[in-house]
Design a protein around this motif. Structure first.
Motif, PDB file in Angstrom:
ATOM      1  N   TYR A  63       0.818  -1.208   0.000  1.00 53.46           N
ATOM      2  CA  TYR A  63       0.000   0.000   0.000  1.00 53.46           C
ATOM      3  C   TYR A  63       0.859   1.268   0.000  1.00 53.46           C
ATOM      4  CZ  TYR A  63      -3.794  -3.214   1.104  1.00 53.46           C
ATOM      5  OH  TYR A  63      -4.706  -4.241   1.060  1.00 53.46           O
ATOM      6  N   GLY A  64       2.138   1.098  -0.309  1.00 56.95           N
ATOM      7  CA  GLY A  64       3.032   2.255  -0.351  1.00 56.95           C
ATOM      8  C   GLY A  64       2.714   3.204  -1.479  1.00 56.95           C
ATOM      9  N   ASN A  65       2.020   2.712  -2.525  1.00 56.68           N
ATOM     10  CA  ASN A  65       1.640   3.578  -3.631  1.00 56.68           C
ATOM     11  C   ASN A  65       0.283   4.231  -3.407  1.00 56.68           C
ATOM     12  OD1 ASN A  65       0.228   1.110  -3.954  1.00 56.68           O
ATOM     13  ND2 ASN A  65      -0.034   1.493  -6.151  1.00 56.68           N
ATOM     14  N   ALA A 113      13.893  -1.877   1.000  1.00 55.99           N
ATOM     15  CA  ALA A 113      12.957  -2.786   0.339  1.00 55.99           C
ATOM     16  C   ALA A 113      13.151  -2.815  -1.168  1.00 55.99           C
ATOM     17  CB  ALA A 113      11.520  -2.378   0.672  1.00 55.99           C
ATOM     18  N   GLY A 114      14.178  -2.087  -1.673  1.00 56.04           N
ATOM     19  CA  GLY A 114      14.438  -2.095  -3.115  1.00 56.04           C
ATOM     20  C   GLY A 114      13.623  -1.088  -3.894  1.00 56.04           C
ATOM     21  N   VAL A 115      13.038  -0.105  -3.206  1.00 58.14           N
ATOM     22  CA  VAL A 115      12.191   0.905  -3.856  1.00 58.14           C
ATOM     23  C   VAL A 115      12.979   2.210  -4.002  1.00 58.14           C
ATOM     24  CG1 VAL A 115      10.059   2.245  -3.709  1.00 58.14           C
ATOM     25  CG2 VAL A 115      10.111  -0.128  -2.878  1.00 58.14           C
ATOM     26  N   PRO A 116      13.176   2.711  -5.215  1.00 56.29           N
ATOM     27  CA  PRO A 116      13.836   4.016  -5.377  1.00 56.29           C
ATOM     28  C   PRO A 116      12.983   5.138  -4.788  1.00 56.29           C
ATOM     29  CG  PRO A 116      13.789   2.788  -7.459  1.00 56.29           C
ATOM     30  CD  PRO A 116      12.871   2.078  -6.510  1.00 56.29           C
ATOM     31  N   LYS A 169       7.001   1.226  -7.424  1.00 58.91           N
ATOM     32  CA  LYS A 169       8.115   1.372  -8.369  1.00 58.91           C
ATOM     33  C   LYS A 169       8.992   2.565  -8.001  1.00 58.91           C
ATOM     34  CE  LYS A 169       6.720  -1.992 -11.021  1.00 58.91           C
ATOM     35  NZ  LYS A 169       7.490  -3.257 -11.104  1.00 58.91           N
ATOM     36  N   LEU A 170       8.377   3.568  -7.361  1.00 53.32           N
ATOM     37  CA  LEU A 170       9.090   4.779  -6.946  1.00 53.32           C
ATOM     38  C   LEU A 170       8.229   5.483  -5.905  1.00 53.32           C
ATOM     39  CD1 LEU A 170      11.462   6.882  -7.523  1.00 53.32           C
ATOM     40  CD2 LEU A 170       9.838   8.019  -9.030  1.00 53.32           C
ATOM     41  N   VAL A 171       8.892   6.080  -4.927  1.00 53.25           N
ATOM     42  CA  VAL A 171       8.189   6.891  -3.940  1.00 53.25           C
ATOM     43  C   VAL A 171       8.729   8.316  -4.023  1.00 53.25           C
ATOM     44  CG1 VAL A 171       7.831   7.318  -1.484  1.00 53.25           C
ATOM     45  CG2 VAL A 171       7.607   5.013  -2.383  1.00 53.25           C
ATOM     46  N   PHE A 172       7.819   9.263  -4.055  1.00 50.33           N
ATOM     47  CA  PHE A 172       8.110  10.661  -4.329  1.00 50.33           C
ATOM     48  C   PHE A 172       7.692  11.485  -3.110  1.00 50.33           C
ATOM     49  CE2 PHE A 172       6.984  14.813  -5.992  1.00 50.33           C
ATOM     50  CZ  PHE A 172       7.844  15.041  -7.045  1.00 50.33           C
ATOM     51  N   ARG A 208      -1.154   6.480  -8.988  1.00 47.72           N
ATOM     52  CA  ARG A 208      -1.077   5.290  -8.140  1.00 47.72           C
ATOM     53  C   ARG A 208      -1.000   4.026  -8.976  1.00 47.72           C
ATOM     54  NH1 ARG A 208      -6.235   3.453  -4.771  1.00 47.72           N
ATOM     55  NH2 ARG A 208      -6.411   1.966  -6.479  1.00 47.72           N
ATOM     56  N   SER A 209      -1.752   3.988 -10.074  1.00 46.18           N
ATOM     57  CA  SER A 209      -1.765   2.790 -10.907  1.00 46.18           C
ATOM     58  C   SER A 209      -0.465   2.623 -11.689  1.00 46.18           C
ATOM     59  CB  SER A 209      -2.950   2.827 -11.878  1.00 46.18           C
ATOM     60  OG  SER A 209      -2.828   3.924 -12.768  1.00 46.18           O
ATOM     61  N   LYS A 210       0.398   3.634 -11.677  1.00 46.41           N
ATOM     62  CA  LYS A 210       1.723   3.522 -12.281  1.00 46.41           C
ATOM     63  C   LYS A 210       2.739   2.998 -11.269  1.00 46.41           C
ATOM     64  CE  LYS A 210       0.135   5.463 -16.033  1.00 46.41           C
ATOM     65  NZ  LYS A 210       0.849   6.369 -16.942  1.00 46.41           N
ATOM     66  N   GLY A 211       2.280   2.714 -10.048  1.00 45.78           N
ATOM     67  CA  GLY A 211       3.180   2.210  -9.016  1.00 45.78           C
ATOM     68  C   GLY A 211       3.968   3.279  -8.302  1.00 45.78           C
ATOM     69  N   VAL A 212       3.536   4.533  -8.400  1.00 45.23           N
ATOM     70  CA  VAL A 212       4.245   5.643  -7.773  1.00 45.23           C
ATOM     71  C   VAL A 212       3.462   6.122  -6.552  1.00 45.23           C
ATOM     72  CG1 VAL A 212       5.094   8.003  -8.061  1.00 45.23           C
ATOM     73  CG2 VAL A 212       5.258   6.375  -9.957  1.00 45.23           C
ATOM     74  N   GLY A 213       4.144   6.191  -5.418  1.00 49.65           N
ATOM     75  CA  GLY A 213       3.549   6.748  -4.208  1.00 49.65           C
ATOM     76  C   GLY A 213       4.001   8.178  -4.015  1.00 49.65           C
TER      77      GLY A 213
END
Length: 498
Positions: A29-31, A58-61, A268-271, A299-304
């Protein structure tokens, strides 16, 4: 610290004032986005730091802005200090091993990190108008300019390209008016003055090439940890509109370029968007609606996207409603607005019968926070009074020597450091004007000598052809050598037909 499925944030307080229950953020739920709020000095930056560490492990940029320089310490190992060791013991953080993290430093000015550039075309007319605070009429001229550039195949890469194009359409104002509406010299002049102001504020560094590749923000280190991209923003904060517009562009580019992935097991990435209120201050309704749309769909692109700000009232309700993971540090409640902020923050949490949420917000100690994250099935957890864990990396800034060492070992070292100036609108318009001048001077193929200043036989002439005037207008409009800098994005993308 992160396990395979979650990030450890800290331990919640029990009724007897001991800390025992671990509070975690589930990676799946990070995204679903988040919010970190609290008054100055209450621990927001450290909370951002430990969340960035957890995602990286966790391997998340991660991409985050370093507004005060304090976040740069994440690139270095922490050092044992009594208060850190005590905190680790209180939250039952074992083992508590200090470590550094894979960091890539960026800087729009190219001073404390690798330069970030993008083209004028990527920025687009909507974001440029927002950046320069143009009126509705001036924004219309900007849209016409971009339309003509598309039709005529003129590349808009840096600021001198845009200046040359504006001078070009001013000369063609009568012709353009029949197709697109009035283009007044007053509007063009106002835009040119805004560009000059932007240059004086350092904006000339942002437009140009090589443009930033989004993939370079999504790297992982050899050990599998996600890269933490840290943007040096202390100088950038002198122009808050530029700061907000740049981060909005970046978020928009992520939306445009990344594929749909639904709800992945981890982002995929957290901003992290620090000083988030700058995005919404004085923003027109249409822009706020676009931001809300981007936050909802990215969110559906995997970006939080995690907004970091002092006051929850800084974020519009339509955006606030989409932020599922929340860390609320202490707020003051002396003025009516501050009291309203406390009530707003308390009302957004799922209540906990063990304490009064609104009262607790004003009593939290430094490093404490009210935490609510999404549990199974995406349901917000009951709010908990939480002591945040200590970071593994250094708290506080690193030295210039340490920064230089990290940059020298960076995976993007040398890729963006040297600016490139290839043929674009400025050179193309200059060439067309020169060809037109040559044709006007002699249709038989002969050319007239150029003695400079329009003099003939030593006598100055006040007569100019239309072409000569156009050339001089272009030359004057780019005389202050404006350079490179940031970019276009989804908002510009939406204006192109989304």
């Amino acid at each position: 610290m992160a396990d395979d499925a979650s990030i450890f944030l800290g331990a919640s307080r029990k009724p007897d004032d001991s800390y025992q229950r671990p509070e975690k953020l589930l990676l799946k739920y990070g995204n679903r986005h988040g919010l970190v709020t609290g008054a100055t000095g209450t621990g927001k930056t450290v909370s951002l730091q430990i969340m960035a560490e957890g995602f990286s492990d966790a391997g998340v940029p991660v991409f985050c802005a370093d507004v005060k320089g304090d976040l740069s310490g994440i690139a270095m190992k922490g050092a044992a200090q009594d208060f850190l060791l005590k905190r680790a013991e209180q939250v039952k953080l074992t083992p508590y091993d200090f470590q550094d993290f894979p960091v890539i430093f960026w800087d729009l000015f190219g001073e404390q990190g690798h330069p970030i550039r993008a083209t004028v075309s990527e920025m687009g007319p909507l974001l440029l108008s927002r950046l320069m605070n143009l009126t509705e009429a001036q924004e219309g001229v900007m849209n016409i300019a971009f339309r003509i550039a598309d039709e005529d195949g003129l590349l808009l890469l840096d600021m001198k390209d845009l200046q040359a194009l504006l001078a070009h359409i001013a000369e063609r104002a009568t012709e353009i008016a029949a197709r697109y509406g009035n283009v007044t010299k007053q509007s063009v002049g106002a835009i040119q003055r805004s560009l000059l102001i932007l240059e004086q504020q350092g904006g000339a560094h942002f437009f140009g090439e090589p443009a930033l590749r989004i993939n370079d923000l999504m790297r992982t280190a050899r050990d599998g940890r996600g890269a933490i991209n840290v943007l040096a923003a202390d100088r950038l904060m002198n122009n808050p509109r530029l700061y907000a517009t740049f981060l909005l562009w970046l978020m928009s580019e992520l939306f445009e370029q990344l594929p749909e992935v639904g709800d992945p097991e981890k982002p995929k990435l957290v901003f992290f968007f620090d000083e988030a209120h700058l995005l919404f201050d004085d923003a027109p309704k249409a822009l706020v609606e676009r931001v809300e749309q981007v936050v909802r769909l990215i969110r559906s692109k995997g970006v939080g996207v995690y907004f970091v700000t002092q006051n929850p009232l800084d974020v519009p309700e339509t955006v606030l409603a989409q932020l599922g993971n929340r860390v609320q540090h202490a707020l003051r409640a002396y003025t009516p607005r501050e009291q309203k902020a406390v009530r707003t923050a308390a009302e957004t949490f799922r209540p906990n019968p063990d304490f009064d949420c609104a009262k607790a917000i004003t009593q939290l100690a430094t490093g404490e926070a009210l935490v609510s994250t999404l549990e199974e099935k995406g349901v917000p957890s009951m709010v908990q009074r939480t002591l945040m864990r200590p970071p593994f990396s250094r708290i506080g800034p690193i030295t210039p020597q340490e920064r230089g060492q990290v940059m020298a070992q960076s995976p993007v070292a040398g890729q963006y450091d040297q600016a490139i100036d290839r043929e674009s609108a400025f050179e193309m318009l200059q060439k067309k004007a020169s060809e037109a001048q040559a044709g006007a001077q002699g249709g038989s193929g002969w050319t007239l000598p150029d003695f400079g200043g329009g003099s003939r036989g030593g006598r100055s002439s006040n007569r100019q052809t239309v072409t000569e005037a156009a050339i001089k207008s272009v030359v004057r409009s780019v005389g202050s050598s404006l350079g490179r800098a940031i970019v276009r994005g989804i908002l510009g993308g939406f204006s192109r037909g989304r």
